[in-house]
Design an enzyme around this catalytic site. Structure first.
Site, PDB file in Angstrom:
ATOM      1  N   GLU A 211      21.385  20.990   7.286  1.00 51.47           N
ATOM      2  CA  GLU A 211      20.104  21.450   7.064  1.00 51.47           C
ATOM      3  C   GLU A 211      20.443  22.614   5.998  1.00 51.47           C
ATOM      4  O   GLU A 211      19.371  22.949   6.123  1.00 51.47           O
ATOM      5  CB  GLU A 211      19.338  22.186   8.959  1.00 51.47           C
ATOM      6  CG  GLU A 211      19.452  20.845   9.708  1.00 51.47           C
ATOM      7  CD  GLU A 211      18.717  19.630   9.216  1.00 51.47           C
ATOM      8  OE1 GLU A 211      18.429  19.640   8.280  1.00 51.47           O
ATOM      9  OE2 GLU A 211      19.992  18.701   9.189  1.00 51.47           O
TER      10      GLU A 211
HETATM   11  C1  LIG Z   1      28.987  18.860  11.243  1.00 50.63           C
HETATM   12  C2  LIG Z   1      28.169  18.999  10.559  1.00 50.63           C
HETATM   13  C3  LIG Z   1      26.681  17.488  10.139  1.00 50.63           C
HETATM   14  C4  LIG Z   1      25.868  17.702   9.369  1.00 50.63           C
HETATM   15  N1  LIG Z   1      24.860  16.395   9.903  1.00 50.63           N
HETATM   16  C5  LIG Z   1      24.305  16.135   8.274  1.00 50.63           C
HETATM   17  C6  LIG Z   1      23.067  15.701   8.712  1.00 50.63           C
HETATM   18  O1  LIG Z   1      22.884  14.061  10.137  1.00 50.63           O
HETATM   19  N2  LIG Z   1      22.549  14.357   8.205  1.00 50.63           N
HETATM   20  C7  LIG Z   1      23.327  15.454   6.646  1.00 50.63           C
HETATM   21  O2  LIG Z   1      22.641  14.111   5.546  1.00 50.63           O
HETATM   22  N3  LIG Z   1      23.560  15.676   5.979  1.00 50.63           N
HETATM   23  C8  LIG Z   1      23.993  16.230   7.269  1.00 50.63           C
HETATM   24  N4  LIG Z   1      25.339  17.713   6.802  1.00 50.63           N
HETATM   25  C9  LIG Z   1      25.318  17.652   5.366  1.00 50.63           C
HETATM   26  C10 LIG Z   1      25.070  19.562   5.261  1.00 50.63           C
HETATM   27  O3  LIG Z   1      23.584  18.630   5.668  1.00 50.63           O
HETATM   28  C11 LIG Z   1      26.087  20.012   4.155  1.00 50.63           C
HETATM   29  O4  LIG Z   1      26.853  20.333   4.422  1.00 50.63           O
HETATM   30  C12 LIG Z   1      24.960  20.739   3.185  1.00 50.63           C
HETATM   31  O5  LIG Z   1      23.544  20.933   3.105  1.00 50.63           O
HETATM   32  C13 LIG Z   1      25.703  21.784   2.338  1.00 50.63           C
HETATM   33  O6  LIG Z   1      26.028  21.089   1.477  1.00 50.63           O
HETATM   34  P1  LIG Z   1      27.723  20.675   0.769  1.00 50.63           P
HETATM   35  O7  LIG Z   1      28.477  20.443   1.995  1.00 50.63           O
HETATM   36  O8  LIG Z   1      27.638  19.845   0.068  1.00 50.63           O
HETATM   37  O9  LIG Z   1      28.447  22.125   0.139  1.00 50.63           O
HETATM   38  P2  LIG Z   1      27.677  22.660  -0.717  1.00 50.63           P
HETATM   39  O10 LIG Z   1      26.118  22.766  -1.766  1.00 50.63           O
HETATM   40  O11 LIG Z   1      29.295  22.126  -2.270  1.00 50.63           O
HETATM   41  O12 LIG Z   1      28.049  24.135  -0.685  1.00 50.63           O
HETATM   42  C14 LIG Z   1      28.888  24.317  -0.504  1.00 50.63           C
HETATM   43  C15 LIG Z   1      28.702  26.247  -1.394  1.00 50.63           C
HETATM   44  O13 LIG Z   1      27.487  26.637  -2.074  1.00 50.63           O
HETATM   45  C16 LIG Z   1      26.380  27.395  -2.223  1.00 50.63           C
HETATM   46  N5  LIG Z   1      25.063  26.250  -3.054  1.00 50.63           N
HETATM   47  C17 LIG Z   1      25.315  25.128  -3.406  1.00 50.63           C
HETATM   48  N6  LIG Z   1      24.311  25.097  -4.151  1.00 50.63           N
HETATM   49  C18 LIG Z   1      23.281  26.534  -4.409  1.00 50.63           C
HETATM   50  C19 LIG Z   1      22.430  26.984  -5.271  1.00 50.63           C
HETATM   51  N7  LIG Z   1      21.745  26.635  -6.220  1.00 50.63           N
HETATM   52  N8  LIG Z   1      22.682  28.202  -5.139  1.00 50.63           N
HETATM   53  C20 LIG Z   1      23.525  28.981  -4.136  1.00 50.63           C
HETATM   54  N9  LIG Z   1      24.016  28.599  -3.403  1.00 50.63           N
HETATM   55  C21 LIG Z   1      24.982  27.383  -3.237  1.00 50.63           C
HETATM   56  C22 LIG Z   1      26.545  26.768  -0.778  1.00 50.63           C
HETATM   57  O14 LIG Z   1      25.504  27.634  -0.325  1.00 50.63           O
HETATM   58  C23 LIG Z   1      28.206  26.622  -0.214  1.00 50.63           C
HETATM   59  O15 LIG Z   1      28.195  28.419  -0.087  1.00 50.63           O
HETATM   60  C24 LIG Z   1      26.333  18.148   7.907  1.00 50.63           C
HETATM   61  C25 LIG Z   1      27.451  18.642   8.068  1.00 50.63           C
HETATM   62  C26 LIG Z   1      28.070  18.860   8.583  1.00 50.63           C
HETATM   63  C27 LIG Z   1      29.011  19.976   8.227  1.00 50.63           C
END
Ligand SMILES: Cc1cc2nc3c(=O)[nH]c(=O)nc-3n(C[C@H](O)[C@H](O)[C@H](O)COP(=O)(O)OP(=O)(O)OC[C@H]3O[C@@H](n4cnc5c(N)ncnc54)[C@H](O)[C@@H]3O)c2cc1C
Length: 593
Positions: free
Chosen positions: A437
């Site tokens: 989220e």
């Molecule tokens: C179990 C699970 C359930 C999920 N359910 C859903 C769902 O139902 N629907 C859906 O659409 N998604 C879902 N997600 C996806 C989830 O919302 C994303 O994993 C989350 O938003 C982070 O994106 P990412 O994994 O690509 O991490 P990234 O965006 O790659 O982030 C990696 C790290 O970099 C940091 N970071 C990235 N950009 C910035 C920035 N601009 N400034 C500072 N720090 C930054 C982040 O805070 C994090 O620490 C789910 C994920 C999991 C693991």
């Protein structure tokens, strides 16, 4: 059977005294909500959580889910529990009465959500996502879409999902590539979504995906994203289930926690395009999806509260029974609850949980007042406050949940690290909450970048003034709450100074917002939590004088004192880190890490 009476008492106290529920009940929309209804709902929810959901929590963790022949399999006990959940009318308690919902305040629904999360968060995610989808549809869907989908979503007969994430588009949705080609009055959706919670399952008859995708002529970036409703099965004109749509679960993730919640890779349009319908305006899908995201953000904060509370309850039981060591003034060996350090952990868990609960329920009450008030100015005020509180509820409360659930393991010693006690599961299940989220970093940047800076600090200042109003009654309470008064005043001063610092320094340092946002979020969350516990202590002192429940009320006073002595001083550290700015964070080159 899990005993919910202790948290239930605390929930009632929070609702009755800390969130302005008296004002919520006076709103014309809720004029039929009386104390008996609220009490009956909470009692029944507690029974359902302890009798149906908690007993299958461990089973779900051990059994997990799988994909067989393009369909997700979940434990049979979960499907059975879902049927009972729907039969009990639980999916619709806050739903629109025009579509079969019960129209209760969100302030009550969050208390139920807390119980679902406390007893079985993997299960709870399914109805919670449906609720978010219902809200987005209610606000942005056409009358025709509402007529076809809302009633069945509200009854739980159909379930909802949110489909944002793609492999290259996580925190940054601007790079999203799923596509939507117009075809008559509908669209053909193609693309792959990952990490979709409850993206497929056999518990509901149909699954309604809310999918972000781009129209052919869409501008790049977030301004070119639209929102589509894509059902798993097409729906016939008479509302019955039709042929399968062109989408399927490819796989489920193997993950650290929430094992019984299927986290799916979903393929849309393998055979040419999944039929979908536009929700809201073209290219304004992200704004429409924010309705669902904000709903879920508060929901994730509430998940944290539930898990923290379960971990606390279990840890207290263990600490009362486990005998180790001796203590001053005691004969023989003692139960570990006698040791100050174990008490430090238990009280940290309990005070953080109570503070988080008050933050989440207060956010919900602000939303009730914003959405159902008949005074436009008051509605705008409460909407601004809810907007400010939402990232705090999501991120501060889930950080608190991690702290609480890790203490839960520590209180159990080695037994906490082995799985059989179940306390490790609470930590594993809670660990996702700061990630999904929108990560807690993204929440913090939203808080500082949008909520603090956009109005020049006005919303934060108004809240600080409200919080300062507790100073006079605290002074009147004398010695009993002197430490609470001084620690809260210091925390509020740190918050004001940090806000002023960010408002001025941000113009000179483009890295500042991201560098200080997390500490600012922790600072404001810690202060709001302290304010709520202080208010609770004041109510408790008044009720004690009137002969109220001595043990419960005295605990409210102790909790506020403990938090003032042991948690509020963290504000000084957060503020110092904020004032340090981005200097050392940006000092190393990426190669030098
Ligand atoms: C179990 C699970 C359930 C999920 N359910 C859903 C769902 O139902 N629907 C859906 O659409 N998604 C879902 N997600 C996806 C989830 O919302 C994303 O994993 C989350 O938003 C982070 O994106 P990412 O994994 O690509 O991490 P990234 O965006 O790659 O982030 C990696 C790290 O970099 C940091 N970071 C990235 N950009 C910035 C920035 N601009 N400034 C500072 N720090 C930054 C982040 O805070 C994090 O620490 C789910 C994920 C999991 C693991």
């Amino acid at each position: 059977m899990t005993d919910y009476q202790a948290p239930l008492k605390q929930m009632r106290f929070t609702i009755e005294h800390l969130v302005g529920f008296e004002d919520v009940k006076k709103l014309p929309h809720f004029d039929t909500v009386d104390a008996d209804t609220v009490e009956a709902v909470l009692e029944e929810a507690a029974k359902f959580a302890s009798g149906v959901l908690a007993p299958i929590n461990w089973l779900g963790d051990q059994q997990g889910v799988s994909v067989v022949n393009d369909a997700v399999q979940v434990p049979a006990e979960f499907a059975d529990a879902y049927t009972k959940f729907c039969e009990g009318g639980w999916p619709g308690i806050a739903g629109d009465p025009d579509f079969g919902g019960q129209g209760l305040p969100k302030t009550i629904a969050v208390a139920c959500d807390e119980m679902w999360a406390a007893s079985n968060v993997a299960f709870a995610l399914c109805p919670e996502l449906s609720q978010g989808a219902i809200l987005a549809m209610d606000r942005h869907g056409t009358d025709e879409l509402k007529a076809t989908y809302l009633e069945k979503l509200i009854s739980g007969q159909w379930a909802g999902t949110m489909c944002l994430t793609e492999p290259q588009a996580g925190s940054d949705l601007s790079s999203l590539t799923s596509r939507a080609e117009p075809k008559g009055d509908r669209y053909l959706i193609t693309g792959q979504k990952i990490y979709i919670t409850w993206g497929d399952h056999p518990m509901a008859e149909n699954i309604i995906h809310l999918v972000l995708a781009r129209l052919p002529d869409a501008p790049p970036g977030t301004k070119g994203i639209s929102l589509f409703l894509v059902p798993k099965f097409k729906v016939n004109a008479d509302g019955s289930i039709g042929e399968p749509n062109d989408n399927r679960p490819v796989s489920v993730e193997h993950k650290m926690g929430i094992h019984a919640s299927p986290t799916c890779v979903l393929a849309f349009g393998d055979k040419g395009g999944a039929e979908g319908f536009l929700v809201g305006k073209p290219n304004e899908g992200l704004a429409a999806m924010f309705t669902m995201m904000n709903y879920m953000r508060l929901g994730v904060g509430v998940q944290g509260v539930g898990l923290a509370d379960r971990s606390y309850q279990k840890s207290v039981s263990y600490a009362r029974e486990r005998v180790q060591g001796r203590a001053p003034g005691e004969k023989g060996r003692v139960a570990i609850i006698r040791h100050p350090d174990v008490r430090r952990m238990l009280l940290t868990m309990r005070s953080l949980t109570q503070a988080s609960r008050a933050v989440c329920y207060y956010t919900a009450a602000c939303l009730d007042r914003a959405n159902h008030g008949d005074d436009a100015e008051a509605s705008a005020f409460y909407q601004a406050r809810a907007d400010l509180l939402t990232p705090i509820a999501k991120a501060w409360c889930t950080e608190a949940a991690l702290e609480a659930t890790t203490h839960g393991i520590q209180v159990h010693g080695g037994m906490g690290y082995v799985e059989e006690t179940g306390v490790a599961q609470f930590y594993r299940d809670a660990r996702i909450a700061p990630i999904y989220e929108g990560t807690n970093a993204i929440q913090a940047i939203d808080l500082v970048g949008r909520k603090l800076l956009r109005d020049g600090g006005a919303t934060v200042s108004a809240f600080v003034s409200d919080m300062r109003a507790v100073d006079a009654p605290l002074a009147n309470a004398g010695d009993a709450l002197a430490v609470v008064r001084s620690a809260l005043a210091r925390g509020l001063d740190e918050l004001v100074q940090s806000s002023t610092y960010i408002l001025t320094a941000e113009k000179k340092d483009p890295e500042l917002i991201s560098a200080v946002a997390f500490n600012y979020l922790m600072l404001i969350g810690t202060v709001i939590g302290g304010w709520q516990l202080a208010r609770g202590a004041l109510v408790a002192i008044e009720q004690l004088a009137a002969g109220g429940d001595k043990a419960f009320l005295e605990a409210q006073v102790v909790m506020a004192r403990f938090y003032a002595e042991q948690v509020l001083p963290r504000c000084t550290g957060y503020a110092a880190a904020i004032r340090a700015g981005s200097g050392s964070m940006m000092a190393l080159s990426a190669e030098n890490f």
